[in-house]
Design a protein around this motif. Structure first.
Motif, mmCIF file in Angstrom:
data_model
loop_
_atom_site.group_PDB
_atom_site.id
_atom_site.type_symbol
_atom_site.label_atom_id
_atom_site.label_comp_id
_atom_site.label_asym_id
_atom_site.label_seq_id
_atom_site.Cartn_x
_atom_site.Cartn_y
_atom_site.Cartn_z
ATOM 1 N N ARG A 59 40.251 -27.108 -5.656
ATOM 2 C CA ARG A 59 41.509 -27.705 -6.125
ATOM 3 C C ARG A 59 41.981 -27.058 -7.427
ATOM 4 O O ARG A 59 43.178 -26.864 -7.646
ATOM 5 C CB ARG A 59 41.311 -29.206 -6.318
ATOM 6 C CG ARG A 59 42.611 -29.949 -6.582
ATOM 7 C CD ARG A 59 42.373 -31.405 -6.730
ATOM 8 N NE ARG A 59 41.614 -31.594 -7.966
ATOM 9 C CZ ARG A 59 41.142 -32.742 -8.376
ATOM 10 N NH1 ARG A 59 41.300 -33.826 -7.676
ATOM 11 N NH2 ARG A 59 40.477 -32.840 -9.509
ATOM 12 N N TRP A 91 29.422 -31.508 -2.477
ATOM 13 C CA TRP A 91 30.718 -31.586 -1.801
ATOM 14 C C TRP A 91 31.824 -31.798 -2.826
ATOM 15 O O TRP A 91 32.861 -31.143 -2.777
ATOM 16 C CB TRP A 91 30.721 -32.719 -0.771
ATOM 17 C CG TRP A 91 32.034 -32.807 -0.068
ATOM 18 C CD1 TRP A 91 32.414 -32.131 1.057
ATOM 19 C CD2 TRP A 91 33.174 -33.562 -0.474
ATOM 20 N NE1 TRP A 91 33.712 -32.434 1.377
ATOM 21 C CE2 TRP A 91 34.205 -33.320 0.449
ATOM 22 C CE3 TRP A 91 33.423 -34.433 -1.534
ATOM 23 C CZ2 TRP A 91 35.466 -33.903 0.358
ATOM 24 C CZ3 TRP A 91 34.685 -35.012 -1.631
ATOM 25 C CH2 TRP A 91 35.676 -34.750 -0.690
ATOM 26 N N LYS A 92 31.601 -32.731 -3.756
ATOM 27 C CA LYS A 92 32.597 -32.998 -4.797
ATOM 28 C C LYS A 92 32.828 -31.749 -5.648
ATOM 29 O O LYS A 92 33.963 -31.425 -6.001
ATOM 30 C CB LYS A 92 32.129 -34.165 -5.676
ATOM 31 C CG LYS A 92 32.920 -34.382 -6.941
ATOM 32 C CD LYS A 92 33.941 -35.441 -6.782
ATOM 33 C CE LYS A 92 34.598 -35.726 -8.132
ATOM 34 N NZ LYS A 92 35.570 -36.754 -8.044
ATOM 35 N N HIS A 112 34.892 -29.213 -3.465
ATOM 36 C CA HIS A 112 36.262 -29.709 -3.265
ATOM 37 C C HIS A 112 37.071 -29.601 -4.561
ATOM 38 O O HIS A 112 38.206 -29.132 -4.569
ATOM 39 C CB HIS A 112 36.209 -31.153 -2.781
ATOM 40 C CG HIS A 112 37.543 -31.793 -2.644
ATOM 41 N ND1 HIS A 112 38.393 -31.519 -1.596
ATOM 42 C CD2 HIS A 112 38.193 -32.674 -3.443
ATOM 43 C CE1 HIS A 112 39.511 -32.211 -1.752
ATOM 44 N NE2 HIS A 112 39.408 -32.924 -2.868
#
Length: 89
Positions: free
Chosen positions: A29, A21-22, A25
């Motif tokens: 970004r 997930w990190k 994400h």
């Protein structure tokens, strides 16, 4: 500046801690495309495509992940494929 694509395998405590997930994400970004997935041996495989400094920033963010720990990264550049998103697979 030309885009690159990097294939990486992250070793350490990287599954079950929000690592994918990190990765997704953070990649979004920074405008990095590609994918990330768990491997059966407990490592995480990722391909990331974008500007080299953005990929380096992504890797640094993953190494600084507070819930897991990256012990080592196998990394190599591969041919650019072009992409539109970053997926968890």
């Amino acid at each position: 500046m030309a885009e690159i694509r990097r294939h990486m395998i992250f070793h350490g405590y990287v599954q079950g801690v929000g690592f994918r997930w990190k990765a997704a994400h953070t990649a979004r970004r920074f405008g990095v495309t590609g994918w990330v997935r768990n491997l059966d041996d407990g490592s995480v495989e990722m391909e990331a495509e974008g500007q080299e400094q953005d990929i380096e920033a992504l890797v640094q963010a993953l190494e600084d992940h507070s819930w897991g720990s990256v012990e080592s990264i196998d990394s190599r550049n591969i041919p650019v494929q072009g992409g539109y998103s970053f997926e968890i697979i």
